[in-house]
Write a protein that holds these residues in place. Structure first.
Motif: not given
Length: 115
Positions: A19, A41-43, A47-48, A52-53
């Motif tokens: 992370h 790819w940003w979460q 929802k999160h 980024y992963d």
């Protein structure tokens, strides 16, 4: 800029991921741009928690660019603190903050059940 990368190791296809979090989304996106991670790819909230992963190869680049290494437990505690207080807070006391928060909740719950 305060950006953090944790030591999580999660498989994603042939990659191993961790992370990347930051004090602000602007700092997070700036580091993602710097290390070559696409915005898709940003979460994102709701929802999160904002993060980024990233692959371990990108993690190494982020650390070289100034990201602070933390544990996955610190990362989780910091994300929890941000959900509750609006700020990640310092990584050094993240676990202590989380334990104190849980202890206070338990004490309040026990006190409520006694009255």
């Amino acid at each position: 800029m305060t950006v953090y990368v944790d030591d999580m190791r999660a498989s994603y296809g042939r990659m191993v991921m961790c992370h990347m979090i930051a004090d602000t989304d602007a700092e997070l996106h700036a580091m993602a741009d710097r290390i070559g991670v696409a915005r898709r790819w940003w979460q994102a909230p709701p929802k999160h928690d904002s993060h980024y992963d990233i692959a371990l190869s990108k993690r190494a680049i982020a650390v070289a660019a100034g990201a602070i290494e933390i544990t996955w437990r610190q990362c989780g505690a910091m994300a929890m603190r941000r959900r509750i207080t609006g700020e990640l807070g310092p990584h050094a006391d993240a676990m202590d903050w989380q334990q104190k928060w849980y202890a206070e909740r338990r004490a309040a719950s026990l006190q409520g059940s006694i009255e």
